[in-house]
Scaffold this motif. Structure first.
Motif, PDB file in Angstrom:
ATOM      1  N   ILE A  83       0.997  -0.986  -9.389  1.00 11.67           N
ATOM      2  CA  ILE A  83       1.567  -0.324  -8.212  1.00 11.67           C
ATOM      3  C   ILE A  83       3.083  -0.419  -8.252  1.00 11.67           C
ATOM      4  N   LEU A  84       3.594  -1.614  -8.555  1.00 10.65           N
ATOM      5  CA  LEU A  84       5.044  -1.797  -8.624  1.00 10.65           C
ATOM      6  C   LEU A  84       5.673  -0.938  -9.715  1.00 10.65           C
ATOM      7  N   ASP A  85       4.975  -0.753 -10.818  1.00  7.71           N
ATOM      8  CA  ASP A  85       5.488   0.066 -11.912  1.00  7.71           C
ATOM      9  C   ASP A  85       5.453   1.560 -11.603  1.00  7.71           C
ATOM     10  N   GLU A  86       4.459   1.997 -10.847  1.00  9.97           N
ATOM     11  CA  GLU A  86       4.207   3.432 -10.706  1.00  9.97           C
ATOM     12  C   GLU A  86       4.567   4.034  -9.350  1.00  9.97           C
ATOM     13  N   ARG A  87       4.770   3.210  -8.342  1.00  6.30           N
ATOM     14  CA  ARG A  87       4.977   3.735  -6.992  1.00  6.30           C
ATOM     15  C   ARG A  87       6.324   3.267  -6.443  1.00  6.30           C
ATOM     16  N   GLU A  88       6.800   3.964  -5.430  1.00  9.52           N
ATOM     17  CA  GLU A  88       8.053   3.607  -4.756  1.00  9.52           C
ATOM     18  C   GLU A  88       7.742   2.747  -3.535  1.00  9.52           C
ATOM     19  N   LEU A  89       8.553   1.744  -3.305  1.00  6.35           N
ATOM     20  CA  LEU A  89       8.303   0.806  -2.205  1.00  6.35           C
ATOM     21  C   LEU A  89       8.410   1.458  -0.829  1.00  6.35           C
ATOM     22  N   ASP A  90       9.206   2.511  -0.707  1.00  2.54           N
ATOM     23  CA  ASP A  90       9.330   3.154   0.601  1.00  2.54           C
ATOM     24  C   ASP A  90       8.279   4.244   0.836  1.00  2.54           C
ATOM     25  N   GLU A  91       7.373   4.439  -0.130  1.00  5.88           N
ATOM     26  CA  GLU A  91       6.285   5.403   0.040  1.00  5.88           C
ATOM     27  C   GLU A  91       5.385   4.975   1.200  1.00  5.88           C
ATOM     28  N   THR A  92       5.041   5.911   2.043  1.00 13.50           N
ATOM     29  CA  THR A  92       4.172   5.637   3.188  1.00 13.50           C
ATOM     30  C   THR A  92       2.716   5.840   2.790  1.00 13.50           C
ATOM     31  N   ILE A  93       1.898   4.864   3.161  1.00 15.43           N
ATOM     32  CA  ILE A  93       0.465   4.905   2.907  1.00 15.43           C
ATOM     33  C   ILE A  93      -0.247   5.066   4.242  1.00 15.43           C
ATOM     34  N   VAL A  94      -1.065   6.095   4.346  1.00 16.06           N
ATOM     35  CA  VAL A  94      -1.889   6.314   5.533  1.00 16.06           C
ATOM     36  C   VAL A  94      -3.279   5.785   5.185  1.00 16.06           C
ATOM     37  N   TYR A  95      -3.828   4.954   6.050  1.00 16.12           N
ATOM     38  CA  TYR A  95      -5.103   4.307   5.767  1.00 16.12           C
ATOM     39  C   TYR A  95      -5.875   4.084   7.055  1.00 16.12           C
ATOM     40  N   THR A  96      -7.138   3.776   6.888  1.00 14.97           N
ATOM     41  CA  THR A  96      -8.012   3.433   8.005  1.00 14.97           C
ATOM     42  C   THR A  96      -8.394   1.968   7.857  1.00 14.97           C
ATOM     43  N   ASN A  97      -8.237   1.194   8.915  1.00 21.63           N
ATOM     44  CA  ASN A  97      -8.573  -0.230   8.832  1.00 21.63           C
ATOM     45  C   ASN A  97     -10.084  -0.441   8.931  1.00 21.63           C
ATOM     46  N   SER A  98     -10.487  -1.696   8.884  1.00 16.70           N
ATOM     47  CA  SER A  98     -11.926  -2.018   8.881  1.00 16.70           C
ATOM     48  C   SER A  98     -12.619  -1.654  10.200  1.00 16.70           C
ATOM     49  N   LYS A  99     -11.852  -1.407  11.260  1.00 16.62           N
ATOM     50  CA  LYS A  99     -12.430  -0.993  12.540  1.00 16.62           C
ATOM     51  C   LYS A  99     -12.455   0.523  12.694  1.00 16.62           C
ATOM     52  N   GLY A 100     -11.910   1.235  11.679  1.00 17.21           N
ATOM     53  CA  GLY A 100     -11.903   2.688  11.730  1.00 17.21           C
ATOM     54  C   GLY A 100     -10.649   3.288  12.344  1.00 17.21           C
ATOM     55  N   ASP A 101      -9.650   2.460  12.674  1.00 16.20           N
ATOM     56  CA  ASP A 101      -8.405   2.960  13.255  1.00 16.20           C
ATOM     57  C   ASP A 101      -7.451   3.384  12.140  1.00 16.20           C
ATOM     58  N   LYS A 102      -6.702   4.455  12.388  1.00 18.07           N
ATOM     59  CA  LYS A 102      -5.788   5.004  11.393  1.00 18.07           C
ATOM     60  C   LYS A 102      -4.375   4.459  11.622  1.00 18.07           C
ATOM     61  N   PHE A 103      -3.720   4.067  10.508  1.00 19.52           N
ATOM     62  CA  PHE A 103      -2.363   3.528  10.556  1.00 19.52           C
ATOM     63  C   PHE A 103      -1.588   4.032   9.349  1.00 19.52           C
ATOM     64  N   SER A 104      -0.283   3.771   9.360  1.00 17.55           N
ATOM     65  CA  SER A 104       0.534   4.039   8.181  1.00 17.55           C
ATOM     66  C   SER A 104       1.598   2.947   8.059  1.00 17.55           C
ATOM     67  N   ASN A 105       1.839   2.538   6.816  1.00 19.59           N
ATOM     68  CA  ASN A 105       2.870   1.558   6.498  1.00 19.59           C
ATOM     69  C   ASN A 105       3.435   1.869   5.122  1.00 19.59           C
ATOM     70  N   SER A 106       4.626   1.376   4.876  1.00 20.80           N
ATOM     71  CA  SER A 106       5.222   1.556   3.547  1.00 20.80           C
ATOM     72  C   SER A 106       4.578   0.564   2.576  1.00 20.80           C
ATOM     73  N   ILE A 107       4.662   0.884   1.295  1.00 17.44           N
ATOM     74  CA  ILE A 107       4.164  -0.045   0.280  1.00 17.44           C
ATOM     75  C   ILE A 107       4.908  -1.370   0.388  1.00 17.44           C
ATOM     76  N   ARG A 108       6.194  -1.346   0.673  1.00 15.41           N
ATOM     77  CA  ARG A 108       6.977  -2.579   0.845  1.00 15.41           C
ATOM     78  C   ARG A 108       6.369  -3.453   1.936  1.00 15.41           C
ATOM     79  N   GLU A 109       6.062  -2.853   3.073  1.00 14.12           N
ATOM     80  CA  GLU A 109       5.465  -3.601   4.185  1.00 14.12           C
ATOM     81  C   GLU A 109       4.097  -4.162   3.804  1.00 14.12           C
ATOM     82  N   ILE A 110       3.322  -3.366   3.104  1.00 15.33           N
ATOM     83  CA  ILE A 110       1.982  -3.803   2.704  1.00 15.33           C
ATOM     84  C   ILE A 110       2.074  -4.984   1.741  1.00 15.33           C
ATOM     85  N   LEU A 111       2.947  -4.890   0.744  1.00 19.36           N
ATOM     86  CA  LEU A 111       3.081  -5.985  -0.224  1.00 19.36           C
ATOM     87  C   LEU A 111       3.582  -7.261   0.443  1.00 19.36           C
TER      88      LEU A 111
END
Length: 146
Positions: A83-111
């Motif tokens: 991921i660090l080699d291929e993606r940008e840290l400020d890229e936003t990831i949209v995802y659904t958590n384990s409860k089914g709620d939708k969120f977005s965070n940057s790769i930097r925040e996730i790491l």
């Protein structure tokens, strides 16, 4: 910043592997929750990586043997480096958590979250080792850098 994250995840991988070894030696003496905490920490890392690269996830509280934990940790580490080699840290990831709620965070925040999550649960595991009457390995970052 990517070099910083590589260093942090190398540190976590190093001590996750060492901790798994110590836990294997102490498995009979440890509280039931210890392996569950270790499994959860690794599951969460895999889940966050999977959200970034869009692949199937483990269960949040899926239980693994300690040998499986070592393998999952190696896979998580390799995937994070990719991921660090291929993606940008400020890229936003949209995802659904384990409860089914939708969120977005940057790769930097996730790491950063993954790294903190590992530290939190490793502290709990080290506490369990102490309660079992054994001196835990030292897992502090500064000792790793020395």
């Amino acid at each position: 910043m990517k070099a910083f994250f590589r260093d942090i995840f190398e540190f976590h991988h190093h001590f996750n592997q060492k901790l798994a070894g110590q836990l294997l030696d102490l498995e009979e003496k440890l509280p039931e929750r210890t392996v569950s905490l270790f499994s959860h920490s690794l599951n969460a890392h895999q889940i966050w990586n999977a959200r970034i690269i869009r692949k199937k996830t483990l269960g949040v509280h899926q239980l693994h043997t300690l040998e499986e934990c070592k393998r999952i940790d190696r896979e998580n580490y390799d995937e994070t480096l990719k991921i660090l080699d291929e993606r940008e840290l400020d890229e936003t990831i949209v995802y659904t958590n384990s409860k089914g709620d939708k969120f977005s965070n940057s790769i930097r925040e996730i790491l950063f979250h993954i790294a903190n999550h590992h530290s939190h649960h490793r502290g709990q595991i080290v506490s369990d080792i102490r309660l079992a009457g054994v001196a835990p390995i030292v897992t502090d970052y500064i000792f790793y850098k020395r």
